[in-house]
Design an enzyme around this catalytic site. Sequence first.
Site, PDB file in Angstrom:
ATOM      1  CD  GLN A 108      37.928  50.464  47.487  1.00 56.78           C
ATOM      2  OE1 GLN A 108      37.459  49.768  46.599  1.00 56.78           O
ATOM      3  NE2 GLN A 108      39.107  51.044  47.355  1.00 56.78           N
ATOM      4  CG  ASN A 109      40.727  47.609  53.376  1.00 57.21           C
ATOM      5  OD1 ASN A 109      40.425  47.303  52.225  1.00 57.21           O
ATOM      6  ND2 ASN A 109      41.940  47.976  53.724  1.00 57.21           N
ATOM      7  CG  HIS A 126      33.115  48.429  50.175  1.00 63.48           C
ATOM      8  ND1 HIS A 126      34.137  47.970  49.369  1.00 63.48           N
ATOM      9  CD2 HIS A 126      32.406  49.298  49.406  1.00 63.48           C
ATOM     10  CE1 HIS A 126      34.051  48.543  48.169  1.00 63.48           C
ATOM     11  NE2 HIS A 126      33.013  49.367  48.174  1.00 63.48           N
ATOM     12  CB  CYS A 134      17.861  42.352  61.033  1.00 69.44           C
ATOM     13  SG  CYS A 134      16.501  41.392  60.328  1.00 69.44           S
ATOM     14  CB  CYS A 156      11.698  41.448  62.466  1.00 66.58           C
ATOM     15  SG  CYS A 156      13.117  41.091  61.425  1.00 66.58           S
ATOM     16  N   GLY A 193      46.816  50.862  47.873  1.00 69.11           N
ATOM     17  CA  GLY A 193      46.484  49.438  48.003  1.00 69.11           C
ATOM     18  C   GLY A 193      45.121  49.065  47.461  1.00 69.11           C
ATOM     19  CB  THR A 194      42.299  50.402  46.099  1.00 66.19           C
ATOM     20  OG1 THR A 194      41.120  50.020  45.358  1.00 66.19           O
ATOM     21  CG2 THR A 194      42.682  51.832  45.740  1.00 66.19           C
ATOM     22  CB  SER A 195      42.469  46.582  41.971  1.00 69.94           C
ATOM     23  OG  SER A 195      41.158  46.416  42.459  1.00 69.94           O
ATOM     24  CG  ASN A 219      48.813  48.940  43.892  1.00 70.68           C
ATOM     25  OD1 ASN A 219      49.396  47.874  43.769  1.00 70.68           O
ATOM     26  ND2 ASN A 219      47.496  49.040  43.919  1.00 70.68           N
TER      27      ASN A 219
HETATM   28  P1  OAD Z   1      41.883  44.283  45.284  1.00 73.23           P
HETATM   29  O1  OAD Z   1      42.204  42.898  45.705  1.00 73.23           O
HETATM   30  O2  OAD Z   1      41.051  44.467  44.089  1.00 73.23           O
HETATM   31  O3  OAD Z   1      43.230  45.100  45.048  1.00 73.23           O
HETATM   32  C1  OAD Z   1      44.249  45.091  45.997  1.00 73.23           C
HETATM   33  C2  OAD Z   1      45.352  45.990  45.484  1.00 73.23           C
HETATM   34  O4  OAD Z   1      46.355  46.042  46.489  1.00 73.23           O
HETATM   35  C3  OAD Z   1      46.030  45.486  44.203  1.00 73.23           C
HETATM   36  O5  OAD Z   1      46.090  46.559  43.281  1.00 73.23           O
HETATM   37  C4  OAD Z   1      47.434  45.071  44.679  1.00 73.23           C
HETATM   38  O6  OAD Z   1      48.428  45.337  43.685  1.00 73.23           O
HETATM   39  C5  OAD Z   1      47.621  45.979  45.866  1.00 73.23           C
HETATM   40  N1  OAD Z   1      48.568  45.492  46.882  1.00 73.23           N
HETATM   41  C6  OAD Z   1      48.905  44.223  47.193  1.00 73.23           C
HETATM   42  N2  OAD Z   1      49.800  44.210  48.209  1.00 73.23           N
HETATM   43  C7  OAD Z   1      50.029  45.503  48.545  1.00 73.23           C
HETATM   44  C8  OAD Z   1      50.837  46.148  49.532  1.00 73.23           C
HETATM   45  N3  OAD Z   1      51.611  45.455  50.370  1.00 73.23           N
HETATM   46  N4  OAD Z   1      50.806  47.499  49.586  1.00 73.23           N
HETATM   47  C9  OAD Z   1      50.033  48.226  48.740  1.00 73.23           C
HETATM   48  N5  OAD Z   1      49.247  47.665  47.805  1.00 73.23           N
HETATM   49  C10 OAD Z   1      49.237  46.326  47.702  1.00 73.23           C
HETATM   50  O7  OAD Z   1      41.243  45.020  46.567  1.00 73.23           O
HETATM   51  P2  OAD Z   1      40.367  46.346  46.599  1.00 73.23           P
HETATM   52  O8  OAD Z   1      40.820  47.337  45.590  1.00 73.23           O
HETATM   53  O9  OAD Z   1      40.305  46.767  48.016  1.00 73.23           O
HETATM   54  O10 OAD Z   1      34.348  44.823  47.827  1.00 73.23           O
HETATM   55  O11 OAD Z   1      38.961  45.781  46.172  1.00 73.23           O
HETATM   56  C11 OAD Z   1      37.861  46.629  46.182  1.00 73.23           C
HETATM   57  C12 OAD Z   1      36.631  45.868  46.586  1.00 73.23           C
HETATM   58  O12 OAD Z   1      36.473  44.692  45.793  1.00 73.23           O
HETATM   59  C13 OAD Z   1      36.673  45.331  48.012  1.00 73.23           C
HETATM   60  O13 OAD Z   1      36.298  46.293  48.979  1.00 73.23           O
HETATM   61  C14 OAD Z   1      35.658  44.229  47.939  1.00 73.23           C
HETATM   62  C15 OAD Z   1      36.076  43.585  46.643  1.00 73.23           C
HETATM   63  O14 OAD Z   1      35.113  42.853  45.995  1.00 73.23           O
HETATM   64  C16 OAD Z   1      33.316  44.282  48.475  1.00 73.23           C
HETATM   65  O15 OAD Z   1      33.421  43.265  49.141  1.00 73.23           O
HETATM   66  C17 OAD Z   1      32.069  45.073  48.306  1.00 73.23           C
END
Ligand code: OAD
Length: 251
Positions: A108-109, A126, A134, A156, A193-195, A219
Amino acid sequence: MTRPRPAPPIPSDLVEALQSAERVVVMTGAGVSAESGVPTFRDALTGLWAKYDPRELGTPEAFARQPQLVWDWFAWRRELVEGVKPNAGHRALAELASRFPSFTLMTQNVDSLHQQAGSPEVLELHGSLSRVRCHACNRPAETFDSEERPPRCEACGGLLRPDVVWFGEGLPADVLERATQASSEADVFLSIGTSSVVYPAAALSEVAIRVGALLVEINPDPTPMTPLADYALAGPSGIILPALVATLDAA
Ligand code: OAD
């Protein structure tokens, strides 16, 4: 002075499962880049959404209302990620790519750190901060006049924007299709590393669970995915992933 925490031991039955896995799928989120110095979104103190309102910055409506503010905020994020390097977690994932008959890395990064670490193929759900297109005609822009903010499309005259997915927009269809396909064939699915709260990305682990994949979460904090995980390895990915690779090497 705080000492670096040792990696928790990698469970031996997880190592065995990985040794015999044919199709491994990895989903990463902002946490995997946290140890490189890229802020996450939802961490209570340091997360981007703790300081900024996504509705003011990360939506088509915000861009229509305040195009310069949105352009400048994403330009700031682009500069931030251009100034950091992949960490040990990104490098361990690049290592893992060649260890299985099939390995799919989706993220998602938008920071390109997996590619910089050497991951051969990355499904960017993402989009990417490194690309600009554009907003009106979708044409990619390789070069643009950076004095004008946002710059204009040469074809355009529309406003250029970062090629990232904003709230309310669809994910790139071809990328989502490949990610869904890979998840529906996974033996092992690692959520790192995703929520796990942003859909449709968060639904991909659910696809993998439905086909009986082993679910592994890495995580430091629990997420809605944790109760569903077969293994929840609590700690930073920059420590746990290298330990996982080392354990596989030693097995
Ligand atoms: P979040 O900020 O929602 O979650 C980050 C996760 O990483 C959390 O669960 C933390 O506990 C965990 N974390 C923090 N440090 C860590 C480490 N050193 N090792 C492993 N995990 C760690 O980020 P995303 O889940 O990526 O979307 O968020 C998803 C989407 O929401 C993003 O792509 C973005 C955002 O709005 C868009 O911009 C479309």
